[in-house]
Design an enzyme around this catalytic site. Sequence first.
Site, mmCIF file in Angstrom:
data_model
loop_
_atom_site.group_PDB
_atom_site.id
_atom_site.type_symbol
_atom_site.label_atom_id
_atom_site.label_comp_id
_atom_site.label_asym_id
_atom_site.label_seq_id
_atom_site.Cartn_x
_atom_site.Cartn_y
_atom_site.Cartn_z
ATOM 1 N N GLY A 1 36.133 32.446 -96.610
ATOM 2 C CA GLY A 1 35.965 31.980 -97.975
ATOM 3 C C GLY A 1 34.546 32.069 -98.494
ATOM 4 N N ASP B 1 31.264 33.886 -99.885
ATOM 5 C CA ASP B 1 30.967 35.109 -100.631
ATOM 6 C C ASP B 1 29.700 35.785 -100.134
ATOM 7 O OD1 ASP B 1 33.180 34.771 -102.393
ATOM 8 O OD2 ASP B 1 32.049 33.227 -103.450
ATOM 9 N N HIS C 1 12.176 46.978 -102.201
ATOM 10 C CA HIS C 1 13.171 47.828 -102.870
ATOM 11 C C HIS C 1 14.342 46.966 -103.333
ATOM 12 C CE1 HIS C 1 14.622 47.729 -98.692
ATOM 13 N NE2 HIS C 1 15.831 48.030 -99.146
ATOM 14 N N HIS D 1 17.722 42.731 -99.613
ATOM 15 C CA HIS D 1 16.304 42.466 -99.832
ATOM 16 C C HIS D 1 16.028 41.697 -101.122
ATOM 17 C CE1 HIS D 1 14.553 44.980 -96.545
ATOM 18 N NE2 HIS D 1 15.784 45.464 -96.587
ATOM 19 N N HIS E 1 13.618 56.147 -99.117
ATOM 20 C CA HIS E 1 14.726 55.342 -98.582
ATOM 21 C C HIS E 1 15.981 55.761 -99.348
ATOM 22 C CE1 HIS E 1 16.794 52.155 -96.633
ATOM 23 N NE2 HIS E 1 16.766 51.289 -97.634
ATOM 24 N N ASP F 1 10.476 48.694 -89.856
ATOM 25 C CA ASP F 1 11.940 48.761 -89.901
ATOM 26 C C ASP F 1 12.510 49.262 -88.572
ATOM 27 O OD1 ASP F 1 14.598 49.183 -90.646
ATOM 28 O OD2 ASP F 1 14.154 50.999 -91.808
ATOM 29 N N HIS G 1 27.251 62.190 -95.287
ATOM 30 C CA HIS G 1 26.280 61.110 -95.481
ATOM 31 C C HIS G 1 25.096 61.331 -94.558
ATOM 32 C CE1 HIS G 1 24.584 57.151 -96.093
ATOM 33 N NE2 HIS G 1 24.681 56.881 -94.811
ATOM 34 N N SER H 1 21.521 58.966 -93.309
ATOM 35 C CA SER H 1 20.980 57.609 -93.346
ATOM 36 C C SER H 1 19.708 57.547 -94.178
ATOM 37 C CB SER H 1 20.694 57.135 -91.916
ATOM 38 O OG SER H 1 20.105 55.839 -91.932
ATOM 39 N N HIS I 1 17.397 55.306 -93.153
ATOM 40 C CA HIS I 1 16.476 54.627 -92.242
ATOM 41 C C HIS I 1 15.932 55.594 -91.200
ATOM 42 C CE1 HIS I 1 17.460 50.485 -93.585
ATOM 43 N NE2 HIS I 1 18.657 50.987 -93.802
ATOM 44 N N ASP J 1 29.576 29.809 -101.805
ATOM 45 C CA ASP J 1 31.031 29.743 -101.888
ATOM 46 C C ASP J 1 31.396 29.554 -103.354
ATOM 47 O OD1 ASP J 1 33.709 29.442 -101.529
ATOM 48 O OD2 ASP J 1 33.610 27.531 -100.480
#
Length: 552
Positions: free
Chosen positions: A46, A48, A71, A76, A138, A192, A361, A363, A365, A440
């Site tokens: 429940g 969010d 960013h 973030h 990024h 990172d 796709h 990444s 990172h 919530d």
Amino acid sequence: MSDAPLRIVPLGGLGEFGMNCLVVERGDDAVVIDCGVMFPEDHMMGIDRVIPDTTYLRELGPRLKGFILTHGHEDHVGALPYILPDHDVPVFATGFTGALLERKLEEYPAARRPIEKFEPGERWRLGDLDIEGIRVTHSIVDACGLAIRAGKDLVVHTGDFKIDNEPIDGLTTDLDRFAALGEEGVDLLLSDSTNVEVDGRCKSESRVHGYLRAIFERTEGRVFVTTFASHIHRIQAVVDVCEELGRSIAIMGRSMESNASLATRTGHLRIPGRLLVDPRVAENMPRSQVCFLLTGSQGEPGSALSRMAMLEMRDLEAGPGDAVIFSSRVIPGNDRAIGEVIDQLFRCGAEVYYSRVADVHVSGHACREELRQMLDLVRPRNFVPLHGEYRNLVHHARLAIETGVKPENTFCLVDGQVLEVESEAAYRVDPVAVGRVFIDGSGVGDVDDTVIRDRRHISVDGVVMIILAVSHQTGEIVTGPDFICRGLVSPEEEAAVFDGARQSILDRVGGMSAAAIADVAELREEVRAAARRYFRRTLGRRPVVVPYIMEL
């Protein structure tokens, strides 16, 4: 306070993915780098969103000079609408990040604050802290790292980054600036750690264009592409392929439409006007001449792609001859939801392309060799790995040691652990209180671990409400016990099960004195205990039992 040590205080994002929030402070001045959310894990029923507990920021009082954002990803910046009402300080961000935040805060009037825009390469002061933005590449435009000078100490924070020599917008990570800082002498590098377990180097974002074009060229029907709405570079790649192959493009989903519009206004996205069509028009165009760009890359139930897959859009569906491309990574925890959408799309007859079976796709990172390159450029005296689960931090720390950082100068911190840096030494000091705050609905912090535990309990063993009416004068049970249950037994079994439970409760209450029965609190606990014992003995289940006692 020129003799005060530099302090690094992580409030989120170390030992976990998401919820990134880091305090850098010295003497009377402190800044917060990023303030993000974590998306709920399966057991957080429940909930969010999850944000960091920022009690420590309130304790800083006037020492807190501002928030600095690297960013615009939600992990973030997403906590700021809930955190900013407690802090009357400015927010510093690059152009697109600031525009994203301004739009977000329109829905949270109490959180609106001045947003100071800066460009990578600019420097400014907050108290005695000197801040510099450094351009990085990024999976979102306008990302940056930071250099923070606190007296004689120099801290470099990479932000989320990759070293892409051929980015779509031509704006590469500013390696020359990182190298120059290394020559100056960096006392602490914060970097990172997301992809430290991945060998080699991350593929360039520019390669995605070729991956997508190959799929477009062999698809005779409609093409549906889903990606993160914030990934403007990826959206541009889709637009460029459509322009080259003569397909019109229709954008669907609130966040995708909003971000595309915003990026167009800020100059980060170019969509030729003749290419863009209304989705209602696109539905009636020849299937070979249209592409739909949709939200739903993580299998979100209310997203445009999920609704289409589940045949909830009357005039739009993917079928034989069509292609659906998931051009995004899978956020941990979303595997099952995404898999269900992919399965349903296959049932509809569409061809589905996703990262396990196709190159769709890359990444955002840095992988292991890029992280090594950053360490070699900066050559820090001390090192703290950021952004990742604990194993990521350990692997990154070991990599730093391989590049020449002394083991005693390498620190795997987790949320709440504090590092102080001064002169020739860095050391851990007493931790600060940290934690998670659950969002919530509209409630912030109204739900704690006890509530989550009860929700889990109910999901496994169900809940039973037991209703009794007791005479206030005689202490006798007037009516009941009656039962209302959910998630315990089927309706067909209820009568037999509750007949036994009713008798068990009456037997237990029958041994109580009239005075004890008249004590509602004591009677409630006796009823609960009798019911729990009965359900455990007969069903092997431990439902949540809620007695409701009425006094007549």
